[in-house]
Design an enzyme around this catalytic site. Sequence first.
Site, PDB file in Angstrom:
ATOM      1  N   LYS A  22       0.850  -1.205   0.000  1.00  0.00           N
ATOM      2  CA  LYS A  22       0.000   0.000   0.000  1.00  0.00           C
ATOM      3  C   LYS A  22       0.880   1.247   0.000  1.00  0.00           C
ATOM      4  O   LYS A  22       0.665   2.165  -0.786  1.00  0.00           O
ATOM      5  CB  LYS A  22      -0.875   0.000   1.253  1.00  0.00           C
ATOM      6  CG  LYS A  22      -1.522   1.347   1.585  1.00  0.00           C
ATOM      7  CD  LYS A  22      -2.429   1.308   2.796  1.00  0.00           C
ATOM      8  CE  LYS A  22      -1.759   1.664   4.071  1.00  0.00           C
ATOM      9  NZ  LYS A  22      -1.520   3.074   4.368  1.00  0.00           N
ATOM     10  N   ASN A  23       1.887   1.258   0.881  1.00  0.00           N
ATOM     11  CA  ASN A  23       2.644   2.501   1.061  1.00  0.00           C
ATOM     12  C   ASN A  23       3.678   2.749  -0.026  1.00  0.00           C
ATOM     13  O   ASN A  23       4.315   3.800  -0.050  1.00  0.00           O
ATOM     14  CB  ASN A  23       3.282   2.527   2.457  1.00  0.00           C
ATOM     15  CG  ASN A  23       2.206   2.670   3.532  1.00  0.00           C
ATOM     16  OD1 ASN A  23       1.045   2.965   3.240  1.00  0.00           O
ATOM     17  ND2 ASN A  23       2.576   2.413   4.764  1.00  0.00           N
ATOM     18  N   ARG A  92      -4.782  10.160   4.123  1.00  0.00           N
ATOM     19  CA  ARG A  92      -3.586  10.984   4.362  1.00  0.00           C
ATOM     20  C   ARG A  92      -2.743  11.099   3.103  1.00  0.00           C
ATOM     21  O   ARG A  92      -2.197  12.162   2.800  1.00  0.00           O
ATOM     22  CB  ARG A  92      -2.784  10.338   5.503  1.00  0.00           C
ATOM     23  CG  ARG A  92      -1.354  10.775   5.636  1.00  0.00           C
ATOM     24  CD  ARG A  92      -1.204  12.001   6.420  1.00  0.00           C
ATOM     25  NE  ARG A  92       0.182  12.483   6.407  1.00  0.00           N
ATOM     26  CZ  ARG A  92       0.531  13.618   7.003  1.00  0.00           C
ATOM     27  NH1 ARG A  92      -0.362  14.340   7.633  1.00  0.00           N
ATOM     28  NH2 ARG A  92       1.777  14.040   6.957  1.00  0.00           N
ATOM     29  N   CYS A 116      -5.960   8.153   9.052  1.00  0.00           N
ATOM     30  CA  CYS A 116      -5.946   7.530  10.381  1.00  0.00           C
ATOM     31  C   CYS A 116      -5.621   8.555  11.472  1.00  0.00           C
ATOM     32  O   CYS A 116      -4.730   9.357  11.346  1.00  0.00           O
ATOM     33  CB  CYS A 116      -4.901   6.416  10.415  1.00  0.00           C
ATOM     34  SG  CYS A 116      -5.573   4.888   9.781  1.00  0.00           S
ATOM     35  N   ARG A 121      -0.341  14.653  12.781  1.00  0.00           N
ATOM     36  CA  ARG A 121       0.115  14.475  11.390  1.00  0.00           C
ATOM     37  C   ARG A 121       0.159  15.811  10.628  1.00  0.00           C
ATOM     38  O   ARG A 121      -0.505  16.004   9.613  1.00  0.00           O
ATOM     39  CB  ARG A 121      -0.755  13.450  10.671  1.00  0.00           C
ATOM     40  CG  ARG A 121      -0.799  12.137  11.439  1.00  0.00           C
ATOM     41  CD  ARG A 121      -1.478  11.054  10.723  1.00  0.00           C
ATOM     42  NE  ARG A 121      -0.560  10.413   9.756  1.00  0.00           N
ATOM     43  CZ  ARG A 121      -0.878   9.333   9.056  1.00  0.00           C
ATOM     44  NH1 ARG A 121      -2.073   8.827   9.177  1.00  0.00           N
ATOM     45  NH2 ARG A 121      -0.023   8.789   8.211  1.00  0.00           N
ATOM     46  N   PRO A 122       0.951  16.758  11.129  1.00  0.00           N
ATOM     47  CA  PRO A 122       1.096  18.033  10.416  1.00  0.00           C
ATOM     48  C   PRO A 122       1.797  17.835   9.076  1.00  0.00           C
ATOM     49  O   PRO A 122       2.323  16.755   8.795  1.00  0.00           O
ATOM     50  CB  PRO A 122       1.971  18.845  11.369  1.00  0.00           C
ATOM     51  CG  PRO A 122       2.704  17.846  12.169  1.00  0.00           C
ATOM     52  CD  PRO A 122       1.802  16.658  12.312  1.00  0.00           C
ATOM     53  N   ASP A 124       4.001  20.381   7.959  1.00  0.00           N
ATOM     54  CA  ASP A 124       4.973  21.487   7.928  1.00  0.00           C
ATOM     55  C   ASP A 124       6.254  21.129   7.178  1.00  0.00           C
ATOM     56  O   ASP A 124       6.830  21.966   6.468  1.00  0.00           O
ATOM     57  CB  ASP A 124       5.307  21.940   9.353  1.00  0.00           C
ATOM     58  CG  ASP A 124       5.790  20.774  10.216  1.00  0.00           C
ATOM     59  OD1 ASP A 124       5.129  19.718  10.224  1.00  0.00           O
ATOM     60  OD2 ASP A 124       6.849  20.904  10.858  1.00  0.00           O
ATOM     61  N   LEU A 125       6.694  19.875   7.290  1.00  0.00           N
ATOM     62  CA  LEU A 125       7.941  19.479   6.609  1.00  0.00           C
ATOM     63  C   LEU A 125       7.734  19.407   5.090  1.00  0.00           C
ATOM     64  O   LEU A 125       8.631  19.724   4.302  1.00  0.00           O
ATOM     65  CB  LEU A 125       8.440  18.138   7.151  1.00  0.00           C
ATOM     66  CG  LEU A 125       8.748  18.115   8.654  1.00  0.00           C
ATOM     67  CD1 LEU A 125       9.191  16.717   9.094  1.00  0.00           C
ATOM     68  CD2 LEU A 125       9.814  19.151   9.015  1.00  0.00           C
ATOM     69  N   ASP A 305       4.182   0.852  12.192  1.00  0.00           N
ATOM     70  CA  ASP A 305       2.954   0.219  11.691  1.00  0.00           C
ATOM     71  C   ASP A 305       2.770  -1.197  12.221  1.00  0.00           C
ATOM     72  O   ASP A 305       1.669  -1.746  12.115  1.00  0.00           O
ATOM     73  CB  ASP A 305       2.956   0.181  10.149  1.00  0.00           C
ATOM     74  CG  ASP A 305       2.911   1.575   9.572  1.00  0.00           C
ATOM     75  OD1 ASP A 305       3.191   1.726   8.372  1.00  0.00           O
ATOM     76  OD2 ASP A 305       2.619   2.510  10.331  1.00  0.00           O
ATOM     77  N   ILE A 327       7.079   7.303  17.050  1.00  0.00           N
ATOM     78  CA  ILE A 327       6.758   7.986  15.795  1.00  0.00           C
ATOM     79  C   ILE A 327       5.461   8.773  15.861  1.00  0.00           C
ATOM     80  O   ILE A 327       5.405   9.946  15.500  1.00  0.00           O
ATOM     81  CB  ILE A 327       6.711   6.979  14.613  1.00  0.00           C
ATOM     82  CG1 ILE A 327       8.000   6.151  14.547  1.00  0.00           C
ATOM     83  CG2 ILE A 327       6.443   7.706  13.292  1.00  0.00           C
ATOM     84  CD1 ILE A 327       9.266   6.946  14.244  1.00  0.00           C
ATOM     85  N   ARG A 397      -8.754  -0.448   4.493  1.00  0.00           N
ATOM     86  CA  ARG A 397      -7.904   0.578   3.856  1.00  0.00           C
ATOM     87  C   ARG A 397      -6.555  -0.023   3.474  1.00  0.00           C
ATOM     88  O   ARG A 397      -5.901   0.429   2.548  1.00  0.00           O
ATOM     89  CB  ARG A 397      -7.656   1.757   4.816  1.00  0.00           C
ATOM     90  CG  ARG A 397      -8.868   2.615   5.091  1.00  0.00           C
ATOM     91  CD  ARG A 397      -8.485   3.877   5.802  1.00  0.00           C
ATOM     92  NE  ARG A 397      -7.400   4.546   5.109  1.00  0.00           N
ATOM     93  CZ  ARG A 397      -6.647   5.503   5.653  1.00  0.00           C
ATOM     94  NH1 ARG A 397      -6.859   5.869   6.893  1.00  0.00           N
ATOM     95  NH2 ARG A 397      -5.688   6.081   4.971  1.00  0.00           N
TER      96      ARG A 397
END
Length: 419
Positions: A22-23, A92, A116, A121-122, A124-125, A305, A327, A397
């Site tokens: 998935k990722n 996301r 999720c 989960r900003p 900014d980066l 995960d 994390i 998902r």
Amino acid sequence: MTYIQVTGGKKLYGDIEVQGSKNAVLPILAASVLHSGVTTIHHCPDISDVQCMIRILDSIGCNVKKEGSTVIVDASQLNNYRIPDEYVARMRSSIILLGPLLGRQHFVTISYPGGCTIGARPVDLHVKGLKRLNAEIIEANDLLTCMATKLLGSEIKLDFPSVGATENILLAAVLAEGTTIISNAAKEPEIEELCEFLICMGAKIEGVGTETIVIQGVDSLHDCEYTVKADRIVTGTYMAAVAATGGKVILRGAVETYLEEVIEVINRMGCITQSSPEGIVVTQKSKPKAYDLLRTRPYPGFPTDLQSPVMAALTIAKGNSILIENIFEARYKVVKDLVKMGANIEVEGKIAIIRGVASLHGASVKAHELRGGAALVIAGMIAKGTTDIHSIEYILRGYEDICRDLQTLGATINYIEET
Ligand code: EPZ
């Protein structure tokens, strides 16, 4: 609504083919918009996040066809700068379209992503990195509006090796003018796969798999065909399941090199893992052993995960285990449902103390996010009696068909339509 019903007490035996990652496939599908042509991606998992990404690509003008596990994207006619909020709120990974759409059409508007609820989960980066590439980003009314007359290569040092920020910067840099150097880049295997896919499309990238990635901007890309590797988190989930239930399972297609830290943990829980040409064989002959101290870390550390699936197995281990989740700040949502099933778990901030109990008991529980949902399936397989797991849309998902896979291995597990 559909829920999952699992009856515990069965060991797992047999073999299953591990679905595509998935990722890896989500950023690869997003990357397809960089090329005004056709990209063909094989071994795509049939999961709701992939269906959502396909709808997003459709909504911006791509022509997407799905033939079994192959997805063919024709991105020659992009016609929309605005990603529909309904899809962004659901996933996301929609944020990963910022980079490629900036690279391709120099303008994109997207609302802040959903997905999720494992933490704030900003982004900014992501924003900081894209601005370094000469993008102008306006954050107003819950929208990110990004534009760039021309993306210019630059040196970017990430404050944290964020997977998504690395992917977005990489995707924007491929068509930028000049050279981009990303240092402190994430090294997850999914980044490596994305680089392989981009190189297959004609991108110029060095330092693949390292913390310093160098991208030489090119003017255009070309058609390509790519096969996604097996999902390492699904593989690790099923390893944790065997560690919990006992048995012997062959995970076909699993890639051992991406799972070294996970295999070390699973072996210390009493399993024997052997790599073979067709995949990884996992055997567990006794109850799982406790794991004294397990920290989640960026790759190649133990993946966040798999923290919840391993936690589920540790609930019945002989002895006490300590987990430290480094994390995400809200990745212990599954604990209250595990405790409802008889687990003895105490959480203090980042730390979870798991005292092994003789057994769990079935209960009616609810998934709150993807990997916690998978952990409840594992808990249900080792509990005495029957467990009903609700809100399974979270599980769908990321797991193509967790009931099919575990039924194949001998578990008593089914989808039940709520009357
Ligand atoms: C990816 O999420 C994965 N998702 C996650 O998998 C995975 O848990 C995570 O990487 C870590 O490995 C996909 O690839 C689709 P991050 P991502 O950016 O990119 C903070 C699953 O279960 N951060 O590496 O969102 C962030 O809050 C999912 O399959 C910032 O502070 O992860 C987190 O604490 C869950 N600012 C940490 O970094 C930013 O701009 C790691 O996030 C970005 C991130």
